[in-house]
Design a protein around this motif. Structure first.
Motif, PDB file in Angstrom:
ATOM      1  N   GLU A  79       0.837  -1.192   0.000  1.00  0.00           N
ATOM      2  CA  GLU A  79       0.000   0.000   0.000  1.00  0.00           C
ATOM      3  C   GLU A  79       0.877   1.249   0.000  1.00  0.00           C
ATOM      4  O   GLU A  79       1.798   1.367   0.812  1.00  0.00           O
ATOM      5  N   LEU A  80       0.588   2.150  -0.926  1.00  0.00           N
ATOM      6  CA  LEU A  80       1.336   3.401  -1.041  1.00  0.00           C
ATOM      7  C   LEU A  80       0.534   4.547  -0.434  1.00  0.00           C
ATOM      8  O   LEU A  80      -0.699   4.542  -0.468  1.00  0.00           O
ATOM      9  N   SER A  81       1.245   5.541   0.085  1.00  0.00           N
ATOM     10  CA  SER A  81       0.582   6.691   0.687  1.00  0.00           C
ATOM     11  C   SER A  81       1.273   7.976   0.257  1.00  0.00           C
ATOM     12  O   SER A  81       2.415   7.963  -0.231  1.00  0.00           O
ATOM     13  N   ASP A  82       0.574   9.069   0.432  1.00  0.00           N
ATOM     14  CA  ASP A  82       1.071  10.371   0.017  1.00  0.00           C
ATOM     15  C   ASP A  82       2.407  10.695   0.678  1.00  0.00           C
ATOM     16  O   ASP A  82       2.586  10.503   1.882  1.00  0.00           O
ATOM     17  N   GLY A  83       3.338  11.171  -0.127  1.00  0.00           N
ATOM     18  CA  GLY A  83       4.630  11.605   0.397  1.00  0.00           C
ATOM     19  C   GLY A  83       5.692  10.524   0.438  1.00  0.00           C
ATOM     20  O   GLY A  83       6.866  10.844   0.688  1.00  0.00           O
ATOM     21  N   GLU A  84       5.317   9.277   0.197  1.00  0.00           N
ATOM     22  CA  GLU A  84       6.337   8.226   0.151  1.00  0.00           C
ATOM     23  C   GLU A  84       7.317   8.490  -0.985  1.00  0.00           C
ATOM     24  O   GLU A  84       6.958   9.043  -2.026  1.00  0.00           O
ATOM     25  N   ARG A  85       8.548   8.059  -0.788  1.00  0.00           N
ATOM     26  CA  ARG A  85       9.576   8.201  -1.814  1.00  0.00           C
ATOM     27  C   ARG A  85      10.135   6.822  -2.124  1.00  0.00           C
ATOM     28  O   ARG A  85      10.652   6.147  -1.240  1.00  0.00           O
ATOM     29  N   LEU A  86       9.980   6.437  -3.376  1.00  0.00           N
ATOM     30  CA  LEU A  86      10.371   5.107  -3.814  1.00  0.00           C
ATOM     31  C   LEU A  86      11.745   5.177  -4.466  1.00  0.00           C
ATOM     32  O   LEU A  86      11.959   5.958  -5.396  1.00  0.00           O
ATOM     33  N   ALA A  87      12.670   4.364  -3.981  1.00  0.00           N
ATOM     34  CA  ALA A  87      14.021   4.336  -4.525  1.00  0.00           C
ATOM     35  C   ALA A  87      14.067   3.415  -5.735  1.00  0.00           C
ATOM     36  O   ALA A  87      13.750   2.228  -5.642  1.00  0.00           O
ATOM     37  N   VAL A  88      14.469   3.976  -6.865  1.00  0.00           N
ATOM     38  CA  VAL A  88      14.630   3.218  -8.108  1.00  0.00           C
ATOM     39  C   VAL A  88      16.052   3.492  -8.587  1.00  0.00           C
ATOM     40  O   VAL A  88      16.312   4.372  -9.403  1.00  0.00           O
ATOM     41  N   GLY A  89      17.012   2.746  -8.030  1.00  0.00           N
ATOM     42  CA  GLY A  89      18.410   3.061  -8.285  1.00  0.00           C
ATOM     43  C   GLY A  89      18.719   4.466  -7.799  1.00  0.00           C
ATOM     44  O   GLY A  89      18.465   4.808  -6.641  1.00  0.00           O
ATOM     45  N   ASP A  90      19.257   5.300  -8.691  1.00  0.00           N
ATOM     46  CA  ASP A  90      19.583   6.677  -8.348  1.00  0.00           C
ATOM     47  C   ASP A  90      18.399   7.620  -8.490  1.00  0.00           C
ATOM     48  O   ASP A  90      18.514   8.820  -8.230  1.00  0.00           O
ATOM     49  N   VAL A  91      17.266   7.102  -8.910  1.00  0.00           N
ATOM     50  CA  VAL A  91      16.057   7.902  -9.108  1.00  0.00           C
ATOM     51  C   VAL A  91      15.163   7.771  -7.881  1.00  0.00           C
ATOM     52  O   VAL A  91      14.941   6.670  -7.377  1.00  0.00           O
ATOM     53  N   GLU A  92      14.657   8.909  -7.414  1.00  0.00           N
ATOM     54  CA  GLU A  92      13.683   8.906  -6.329  1.00  0.00           C
ATOM     55  C   GLU A  92      12.334   9.306  -6.903  1.00  0.00           C
ATOM     56  O   GLU A  92      12.212  10.352  -7.537  1.00  0.00           O
ATOM     57  N   VAL A  93      11.334   8.471  -6.669  1.00  0.00           N
ATOM     58  CA  VAL A  93       9.995   8.716  -7.188  1.00  0.00           C
ATOM     59  C   VAL A  93       9.080   9.029  -6.005  1.00  0.00           C
ATOM     60  O   VAL A  93       8.899   8.201  -5.109  1.00  0.00           O
ATOM     61  N   GLU A  94       8.518  10.222  -6.023  1.00  0.00           N
ATOM     62  CA  GLU A  94       7.625  10.652  -4.951  1.00  0.00           C
ATOM     63  C   GLU A  94       6.187  10.285  -5.286  1.00  0.00           C
ATOM     64  O   GLU A  94       5.728  10.475  -6.419  1.00  0.00           O
ATOM     65  N   VAL A  95       5.463   9.802  -4.293  1.00  0.00           N
ATOM     66  CA  VAL A  95       4.068   9.423  -4.438  1.00  0.00           C
ATOM     67  C   VAL A  95       3.195  10.598  -4.004  1.00  0.00           C
ATOM     68  O   VAL A  95       3.345  11.115  -2.890  1.00  0.00           O
ATOM     69  N   LEU A  96       2.277  11.016  -4.878  1.00  0.00           N
ATOM     70  CA  LEU A  96       1.333  12.084  -4.562  1.00  0.00           C
ATOM     71  C   LEU A  96      -0.073  11.511  -4.576  1.00  0.00           C
ATOM     72  O   LEU A  96      -0.536  11.024  -5.610  1.00  0.00           O
ATOM     73  N   HIS A  97      -0.766  11.570  -3.440  1.00  0.00           N
ATOM     74  CA  HIS A  97      -2.149  11.099  -3.380  1.00  0.00           C
ATOM     75  C   HIS A  97      -3.065  12.284  -3.658  1.00  0.00           C
ATOM     76  O   HIS A  97      -3.059  13.272  -2.917  1.00  0.00           O
ATOM     77  N   LEU A  98      -3.842  12.167  -4.728  1.00  0.00           N
ATOM     78  CA  LEU A  98      -4.700  13.271  -5.137  1.00  0.00           C
ATOM     79  C   LEU A  98      -6.064  12.691  -5.526  1.00  0.00           C
ATOM     80  O   LEU A  98      -6.326  12.422  -6.694  1.00  0.00           O
ATOM     81  N   PRO A  99      -6.931  12.480  -4.534  1.00  0.00           N
ATOM     82  CA  PRO A  99      -8.215  11.830  -4.803  1.00  0.00           C
ATOM     83  C   PRO A  99      -9.192  12.729  -5.552  1.00  0.00           C
ATOM     84  O   PRO A  99      -9.064  13.954  -5.550  1.00  0.00           O
ATOM     85  N   GLY A 100     -10.164  12.088  -6.174  1.00  0.00           N
ATOM     86  CA  GLY A 100     -11.193  12.809  -6.905  1.00  0.00           C
ATOM     87  C   GLY A 100     -11.662  12.024  -8.112  1.00  0.00           C
ATOM     88  O   GLY A 100     -12.841  11.714  -8.240  1.00  0.00           O
ATOM     89  N   HIS A 101     -10.735  11.724  -9.017  1.00  0.00           N
ATOM     90  CA  HIS A 101     -11.091  10.837 -10.130  1.00  0.00           C
ATOM     91  C   HIS A 101     -11.456   9.470  -9.574  1.00  0.00           C
ATOM     92  O   HIS A 101     -12.453   8.865  -9.973  1.00  0.00           O
ATOM     93  N   THR A 102     -10.632   8.969  -8.663  1.00  0.00           N
ATOM     94  CA  THR A 102     -10.976   7.857  -7.780  1.00  0.00           C
ATOM     95  C   THR A 102     -10.461   8.216  -6.396  1.00  0.00           C
ATOM     96  O   THR A 102      -9.663   9.154  -6.227  1.00  0.00           O
ATOM     97  N   GLU A 103     -10.896   7.458  -5.400  1.00  0.00           N
ATOM     98  CA  GLU A 103     -10.479   7.761  -4.030  1.00  0.00           C
ATOM     99  C   GLU A 103      -8.975   7.523  -3.835  1.00  0.00           C
ATOM    100  O   GLU A 103      -8.338   8.179  -3.029  1.00  0.00           O
ATOM    101  N   GLY A 104      -8.427   6.573  -4.576  1.00  0.00           N
ATOM    102  CA  GLY A 104      -7.016   6.221  -4.386  1.00  0.00           C
ATOM    103  C   GLY A 104      -6.101   6.683  -5.489  1.00  0.00           C
ATOM    104  O   GLY A 104      -5.011   6.110  -5.672  1.00  0.00           O
TER     105      GLY A 104
END
Length: 218
Positions: free
Chosen positions: A112-137
């Motif tokens: 389960e992912l949540s807003d503000g998490e940062r996913l490490a993909v090698g040297d790349v950091e991917v930030e998770v943004l939760h923005l509900p409306g189109h769907t809740e998640g």
């Protein structure tokens, strides 16, 4: 970055690649709904995320050849974005997403992912943004290259406006509030936007229309 990347791909046609420093992006479209899927990878380690298991699992796995998948991450749970879930999962790739869309997902997510998490993909950091409306998640994914930020927006932001909220006034307000505060207020005009369907855009192209979108609703 390569000047050959246009952001336009045909359904089930050739994919397009681009590199921005340590960030690599591959865009492809699958099946009749022109679902965009993306490989987001580190150029050094070849670790990668797959964004959306929309359809054509074998095609998605082909797009991942030469990379080490960390996971597939979902922008949301609508049926046209999850049709390759089993095929990707059967290949040993975990599927991650927001619990708000659990009723829409065909199976439980592996993480389960949540807003503000940062996913490490090698040297790349991917930030998770939760923005509900189109769907809740609904989730967006933000990565930074050397030249610009790169935002994978799912069905929350397209060229010409936000994703459909199906006449729900509150959800439209939530999408607009989220876009204004979490996206447009913090990211520059050069930010490249990769939507869940169709061609790409930039925040600079869309920024002048925010009030228009809020007033028109959807």
């Amino acid at each position: 970055m390569s000047d050959e990347y246009t952001g336009h791909v045909e359904p089930d046609g050739d994919w397009q690649d681009r590199t921005d420093g340590h960030l690599f992006v591959r865009k492809l479209s699958v099946e009749e709904f022109d679902n965009n899927c993306y490989v987001v990878a580190c150029t050094r380690t070849r670790e990668a995320l797959l964004v959306d298991v929309a359809a054509r699992p074998q095609r998605l796995l082909e797009a991942l050849e030469g990379f080490s998948p960390v996971a597939a991450v979902q922008t949301h749970g609508h049926w046209d974005h999850v049709r390759a879930w089993e095929g990707v999962r059967d290949a040993g790739i975990e599927v991650w997403g927001h619990p708000g869309d659990a009723p829409l997902f065909p199976h439980d997510v592996d993480r389960e992912l949540s807003d503000g998490e940062r996913l490490a993909v090698g040297d790349v950091e991917v930030e998770v943004l939760h923005l509900p409306g189109h769907t809740e998640g609904s989730l967006l994914y933000l990565a930074h290259g050397e030249e610009r930020p790169h935002l994978f927006s799912g069905d929350t932001l397209f060229p010409g406006g936000p994703g459909n909220t199906f006449g729900n006034v509150d959800n439209h307000r939530r999408v607009m509030d989220g876009l204004e505060t979490q996206v447009f207020a913090r990211l520059p005009d050069a930010t490249w936007v990769y939507p869940g369907h169709g061609d790409d855009t930039t925040l600079g192209t869309e920024r002048p229309h925010l009030q228009e979108w809020r007033e028109r609703g959807w």
